[in-house]
Design an enzyme around this catalytic site. Structure first.
Site, PDB file in Angstrom:
ATOM      1  N   CYS A   1     -11.812   4.560  -0.495  1.00  8.67           N
ATOM      2  CA  CYS A   1     -10.484   4.341   0.090  1.00  8.67           C
ATOM      3  C   CYS A   1     -10.189   5.358   1.192  1.00  8.67           C
ATOM      4  CB  CYS A   1      -9.414   4.385  -0.984  1.00  8.67           C
ATOM      5  SG  CYS A   1      -9.944   3.585  -2.503  1.00  8.67           S
TER       6      CYS A   1
ATOM      7  N   HIS B   1      -2.648  -1.864   0.788  1.00  7.42           N
ATOM      8  CA  HIS B   1      -3.809  -0.969   0.740  1.00  7.42           C
ATOM      9  C   HIS B   1      -5.109  -1.731   0.977  1.00  7.42           C
ATOM     10  CE1 HIS B   1      -6.381   2.299  -0.177  1.00  7.42           C
ATOM     11  NE2 HIS B   1      -6.438   2.195  -1.490  1.00  7.42           N
TER      12      HIS B   1
END
Lengths: 133, 391
Positions: free
Chosen positions: B89, B338
């Site tokens: 991420c 996200h």
């Protein structure tokens, strides 16, 4: 003879299939690696001996999993935690208990070795879990 | 006296975040690139841009790897060096860091950095499985520890050690959803209540559905250059004055602390020292709220509050717009969304808007110094950047 076996994750699981929790101890600096690794991250030695670790410890933290990937879906809800073994080494694992929401930090757990068959080509590792003492 | 600019951001772009049905990774990225080019008419992309770094976590989503070349191709940037950066991420936080290396090395004066992820066409079970690949396989994934599960383990430890409450976790979600209503590019643009969070279905206790960030499609990018060249492209560059990146054990279980991320602490300390900025001088921050607990831990790791008081800080309202230090004015990962590979440079995009007074309804008054905090996996990678507006 045992110390000629490679200090790898694969070998860790081969020992686990024999109901043994084994770590690699660096013969140069003395650091114990659980899981074992072929290069000491402390002194960069590649010389180790196998040491058996007692499979008892206390629960550092836990969660109860409700949403899981496909292979674990039929087990939900199930508890997983991080267990600190007697000598400060730590392992994550499923905690086998019928009452997962009654777990508490600090409780005593011990390791359970699970024999299993594998349909998939890789990995052929057995599984372990923890259970309340 | 703040630190000298390392590089300058001359423009930035973002695709719409959300469920971008039918849009492929490379097409999403082209959308972000188009906005960046349009914002900067003095830039001649084909002549000026000398290298690309693009963050992308998972080829499993679309059976498509080789993201550097693929995105360069569809962005009209053929033939320049184009490299994918992967740090879960934090993939585009790492892309930004790599772009800074490239500019400072002198090998490339103008660099396009960005990130992209296309996720919503997959089932929740598949996404859960792909995201877990950011964590340790042989011990964590093999033993049924999911990605939300890792943050749940940290949440439980934080609650036990510091008395952090589920209401405090929920307060992060309520705040970020409020900010999301002010961001037209956000995936979710509706207010939620504390009760909505607390009553949502369990994912990995104590985390519930509304403690989790969204599965989102999106892309983001920035164009960075040497500070002395910035004026050639824009009158209002944003300068990066501090950068820090660090790593940690891939397994959460091996860490000394389960209540803070050492990699984030090291990255923040490095960036603060380089920027000659103190935490209390930050006017606006975008932090990696992949789960509500992650924002609370982030406050502590970037020293916005004392260790253990992250829950108190969010409840105080000081991190809401209008507070002393607004955090995640974009809506954060929680409400803006996200798309994992895109997140790091999407955070920088928000800071670019804030420091150039283009953030519209969510503009922080007189914002001059900003910070981004981007985390990969359960904290095995962290990248922190500090920005300041042009004098």
């Amino acid at each position: 003879m045992e110390n000629e076996l490679p200090f790898t994750i694969d070998q860790f699981y081969k020992f686990l299939a024999e109901n043994k929790l084994m770590a690699g101890k660096c013969t140069n600096c003395g650091k114990i690696h659980l899981p074992p690794r072929p290069l000491c991250d402390n002194c960069f030695s590649r010389e180790f001996t196998w040491v058996e670790i007692a499979g008892k410890g206390k629960l550092l933290t836990y969660t109860v999993i409700y949403i899981a990937p496909e292979q674990f879906q039929d087990m939900t809800p199930y508890a997983v935690g991080i267990v600190e073994l007697r000598n400060g080494l730590k392992l994550p694992g499923i905690i086998n208990t019928p009452l997962p929401e009654q777990l508490h930090i600090g409780m005593e757990l011990c390791i359970d070795f699970i024999a299993c068959s594998h349909a998939q080509p890789w990995p052929k590792w057995p599984r372990y879990c923890f259970k309340p003492i | 006296m703040k630190g000298k600019p390392l590089v300058s951001i001359v423009t930035a772009g973002l695709s719409k975040f959300g469920k971008n049905e039918g849009l492929y990774t490379r097409e999403l990225f082209a959308e972000a690139v188009k906005e960046a080019f349009d914002r900067c008419p003095r830039l001649d992309p084909k002549a000026d841009i000398k290298a690309m770094f693009v963050g992308h976590m998972g080829e499993a989503y679309e059976h498509q790897g080789h993201t550097g070349a693929t995105t360069a191709d569809w962005a009209g940037m053929l033939n320049i060096p184009a490299t994918r950066t992967e740090a879960a991420c934090a993939s585009s936080g790492a892309a930004l860091r790599s772009g800074i290396y490239a500019v400072l090395s002198g090998l490339a004066d103008v660099v396009l950095v960005g990130g992209v992820e296309k996720m919503t066409h997959r089932s929740t079970a598949e996404v859960t499985e792909y995201l877990a690949m950011a964590s340790d396989y042989p011990f964590e994934q093999w033993n049924g520890v999911t990605f939300p599960g890792l943050y749940a383990l940290m949440a439980r430890a934080h609650m036990h050690k510091y008395g952090t409450t589920e209401n405090q976790l929920a307060a992060v979600a309520v705040k970020n959803h409020h900010h999301g209503t002010l961001n037209p590019m956000a995936h979710m643009q509706k207010e939620i209540s504390l009760e909505t969070v607390l009553n949502s279905r369990k994912v990995a206790s104590p985390l519930k559905l509304f403690d989790c960030s969204l599965i989102t499609d999106g892309a983001s990018c920035l164009i960075i250059t040497k500070p002395e060249l910035a004026k050639h492209f824009t009158d209002k560059p944003v300068h990066i004055i501090g950068t820090g990146q660090a790593s940690d054990t891939i397994g959460l279980y091996e860490r000394k602390s389960l209540t803070s991320l050492l990699a984030a602490k090291i990255a923040a300390k490095t960036a603060y020292e380089m920027a000659l900025v103190k935490p209390e001088e930050i006017d606006v921050a975008e932090v990696h709220d992949c789960f509500t607990i992650a924002e609370i831990i982030a406050y502590e790791d970037i020293a916005l509050c004392p260790v253990g008081e992250g829950g108190i800080l969010v409840e105080s309202g000081e991190t809401r717009l209008g507070g002393k230090i607004p955090v995640n004015t974009s809506g954060g990962l929680k409400a803006k969304g996200h798309p994992v590979g895109a997140t790091g440079t999407a955070q920088a995009y928000e800071i670019f808007l804030q420091l150039t007074e283009q953030a519209g309804k969510r503009q922080v008054n007189n914002a001059q110094v900003g910070l981004t905090h981007n985390v990969g996996g359960s904290g095995a990678t962290a990248a922190v950047h500090i920005y300041r507006s042009h004098d």
